[in-house]
Design an enzyme around this catalytic site. Structure first.
Site, PDB file in Angstrom:
ATOM      1  N   ASN A   1      -4.805   0.169 -10.753  1.00 39.90           N
ATOM      2  CA  ASN A   1      -3.477   0.209 -10.132  1.00 39.90           C
ATOM      3  C   ASN A   1      -2.799   1.497 -10.608  1.00 39.90           C
ATOM      4  O   ASN A   1      -2.281   1.551 -11.720  1.00 39.90           O
ATOM      5  CB  ASN A   1      -2.676  -1.034 -10.562  1.00 39.90           C
ATOM      6  CG  ASN A   1      -1.259  -1.003 -10.025  1.00 39.90           C
ATOM      7  OD1 ASN A   1      -0.930  -0.190  -9.160  1.00 39.90           O
ATOM      8  ND2 ASN A   1      -0.415  -1.889 -10.535  1.00 39.90           N
ATOM      9  N   TRP A   2      -2.837   2.500  -9.762  1.00 36.88           N
ATOM     10  CA  TRP A   2      -2.280   3.806 -10.165  1.00 36.88           C
ATOM     11  C   TRP A   2      -0.756   3.813 -10.179  1.00 36.88           C
ATOM     12  O   TRP A   2      -0.142   4.775 -10.633  1.00 36.88           O
ATOM     13  CB  TRP A   2      -2.771   4.897  -9.211  1.00 36.88           C
ATOM     14  CG  TRP A   2      -4.190   5.317  -9.419  1.00 36.88           C
ATOM     15  CD1 TRP A   2      -5.066   4.843 -10.358  1.00 36.88           C
ATOM     16  CD2 TRP A   2      -4.899   6.302  -8.666  1.00 36.88           C
ATOM     17  NE1 TRP A   2      -6.272   5.468 -10.234  1.00 36.88           N
ATOM     18  CE2 TRP A   2      -6.201   6.372  -9.199  1.00 36.88           C
ATOM     19  CE3 TRP A   2      -4.574   7.130  -7.589  1.00 36.88           C
ATOM     20  CZ2 TRP A   2      -7.168   7.250  -8.703  1.00 36.88           C
ATOM     21  CZ3 TRP A   2      -5.530   7.990  -7.085  1.00 36.88           C
ATOM     22  CH2 TRP A   2      -6.813   8.047  -7.645  1.00 36.88           C
ATOM     23  N   LYS A   3      -0.147   2.799  -9.588  1.00 37.10           N
ATOM     24  CA  LYS A   3       1.318   2.757  -9.470  1.00 37.10           C
ATOM     25  C   LYS A   3       1.808   4.035  -8.760  1.00 37.10           C
ATOM     26  O   LYS A   3       1.112   4.496  -7.850  1.00 37.10           O
ATOM     27  CB  LYS A   3       1.947   2.528 -10.840  1.00 37.10           C
ATOM     28  CG  LYS A   3       1.301   1.308 -11.537  1.00 37.10           C
ATOM     29  CD  LYS A   3       1.947   0.860 -12.790  1.00 37.10           C
ATOM     30  CE  LYS A   3       1.212  -0.358 -13.329  1.00 37.10           C
ATOM     31  NZ  LYS A   3       1.800  -0.930 -14.526  1.00 37.10           N
TER      32      LYS A   3
ATOM     33  N   HIS B   1       3.058  -8.036  -8.000  1.00 37.65           N
ATOM     34  CA  HIS B   1       3.023  -7.380  -9.309  1.00 37.65           C
ATOM     35  C   HIS B   1       4.402  -7.475  -9.973  1.00 37.65           C
ATOM     36  O   HIS B   1       5.437  -7.401  -9.302  1.00 37.65           O
ATOM     37  CB  HIS B   1       2.610  -5.907  -9.133  1.00 37.65           C
ATOM     38  CG  HIS B   1       2.323  -5.237 -10.428  1.00 37.65           C
ATOM     39  ND1 HIS B   1       3.321  -4.719 -11.214  1.00 37.65           N
ATOM     40  CD2 HIS B   1       1.167  -5.041 -11.086  1.00 37.65           C
ATOM     41  CE1 HIS B   1       2.773  -4.212 -12.312  1.00 37.65           C
ATOM     42  NE2 HIS B   1       1.471  -4.404 -12.260  1.00 37.65           N
TER      43      HIS B   1
ATOM     44  N   GLU C   1      -1.343 -11.864 -15.063  1.00 32.74           N
ATOM     45  CA  GLU C   1      -0.715 -10.601 -15.414  1.00 32.74           C
ATOM     46  C   GLU C   1       0.582 -10.896 -16.182  1.00 32.74           C
ATOM     47  O   GLU C   1       1.685 -10.892 -15.606  1.00 32.74           O
ATOM     48  CB  GLU C   1      -0.432  -9.842 -14.101  1.00 32.74           C
ATOM     49  CG  GLU C   1      -0.034  -8.423 -14.241  1.00 32.74           C
ATOM     50  CD  GLU C   1       1.247  -8.140 -13.481  1.00 32.74           C
ATOM     51  OE1 GLU C   1       1.795  -9.023 -12.817  1.00 32.74           O
ATOM     52  OE2 GLU C   1       1.706  -7.003 -13.604  1.00 32.74           O
TER      53      GLU C   1
ATOM     54  N   GLY D   1      -3.648  -0.596 -15.334  1.00 34.34           N
ATOM     55  CA  GLY D   1      -2.588   0.338 -14.968  1.00 34.34           C
ATOM     56  C   GLY D   1      -2.808   1.696 -15.612  1.00 34.34           C
ATOM     57  O   GLY D   1      -3.684   2.479 -15.196  1.00 34.34           O
TER      58      GLY D   1
HETATM   59  P1  PGA Z   1      -1.024  -1.423 -17.856  1.00 38.33           P
HETATM   60  O1  PGA Z   1      -0.540  -2.114 -16.507  1.00 38.33           O
HETATM   61  O2  PGA Z   1      -2.509  -1.435 -17.831  1.00 38.33           O
HETATM   62  O3  PGA Z   1      -0.430  -0.067 -17.843  1.00 38.33           O
HETATM   63  O4  PGA Z   1      -0.488  -2.282 -18.970  1.00 38.33           O
HETATM   64  C1  PGA Z   1      -1.124  -3.312 -16.132  1.00 38.33           C
HETATM   65  C2  PGA Z   1      -0.451  -3.851 -14.914  1.00 38.33           C
HETATM   66  O5  PGA Z   1       0.514  -3.256 -14.426  1.00 38.33           O
HETATM   67  O6  PGA Z   1      -0.863  -4.915 -14.406  1.00 38.33           O
END
Ligand code: PGA
Length: 259
Positions: free
Chosen positions: A8-10, A94, A165, A235
């Site tokens: 998940n690159w956001k 999310h 999550e 993430g």
């Molecule tokens: P992270 O994000 O790996 O940066 O903690 C995980 C997520 O957003 O589910």
């Protein structure tokens, strides 16, 4: 069953060139793990089209979708539009969308239906709610689960990939604390038990259920060693090519040991 590793690159990276390098770097190495893992990259919408030309062994997902099929929905993207760009998966519910963009369980429910109608696989996160603590997780996860599957029949529920999550474990949340592998496995099995009450138990056993707190090269072993953790939603570490590769590799290696 293959392990599933979802990036998940956001809202990252900034340029298409950086995005291209992340994907091509993985593509070169994917043949080493292909039998044991599926890898899905979920970039921002604007990179879906260009990345569809570079992704061959990796798969493509989106980070959101509209619940509507078309029409006057400014700023939204429909499930069928996503399909133009090789998109197969969509992350829904999310924590960040719940927290910053007001996404509710009923929106997630409608978006799941939109995905299923378009034959996209919904990747549905459970465990995100503002201020939720570790002690709240069972009631939160079961409440969200029941809301997001409202009105869905068994054959639809089977098509969903659920992700545990916990909001307090996401690296970018203030004061975040990573969960342990034991905790992640316990909740994955808890979600599986919720699913098993809705569909046949053997079908629930076959579904992929992932963990989505902070996973990186330093802690991945603690998650990959649990056979019931079917993969991870990653993430921050998915934006670092080598870090992400170590996560994929560790799951592939553990799954070799157990097969
Ligand atoms: P992270 O994000 O790996 O940066 O903690 C995980 C997520 O957003 O589910």
């Amino acid at each position: 069953m293959k392990k599933l590793i979802i990036a998940n690159w956001k809202m990252n990276p900034e340029t298409i060139e950086q995005a291209r390098l992340l994907v091509t770097g993985l593509e070169h190495r994917m043949h080493q793990v292909l039998e044991k893992t599926d890898v899905v990259i979920c970039p921002p919408f604007t990179f879906l089209a260009p990345l569809s030309h570079y992704s061959h062994l990796t798969k493509i997902g989106a980070q959101n979708v509209s619940w509507a099929a078309s029409g006057a929905f400014t700023g939204e993207i429909s499930a069928n539009m996503l399909k133009n760009w090789k998109t197969q998966f969509v992350i829904l519910g999310h924590s960040e969308r719940r927290l910053y963009l007001g996404e509710t369980d009923s929106m997630v429910n409608a978006k799941i239906i939109a995905c299923l109608n378009a034959k996209l696989t919904p990747v549905v996160c459970l465990g995100g709610e503002e201020g939720a603590l570790k002690a709240d997780m069972k009631s939160l996860v079961s409440k969200q689960f029941l809301q997001v599957i409202k009105g869905l029949d068994k054959k639809h529920i089977e098509k969903i990939i659920f992700v545990y999550e916990p909001i307090w474990a996401i690296s970018t949340m203030k004061g975040s604390t990573p969960a342990t592998g034991e905790h992640a496995e316990e909740f994955i099995e808890y979600i599986r038990s919720l699913v098993a009450k809705k569909i046949a138990k053997d079908r629930a056993a076959d579904m992929q259920i992932l963990y989505g707190g902070t996973v990186n090269r330093d802690n991945v072993h603690d998650f990959a060693r649990f056979p019931r953790i079917d993969g991870v939603l990653v993430g921050a570490s998915s934006l670092d090519r080598d870090n992400f590769w170590e996560i994929i590799n560790e799951f592939a290696r553990e799954s070799i040991h157990k097969s």
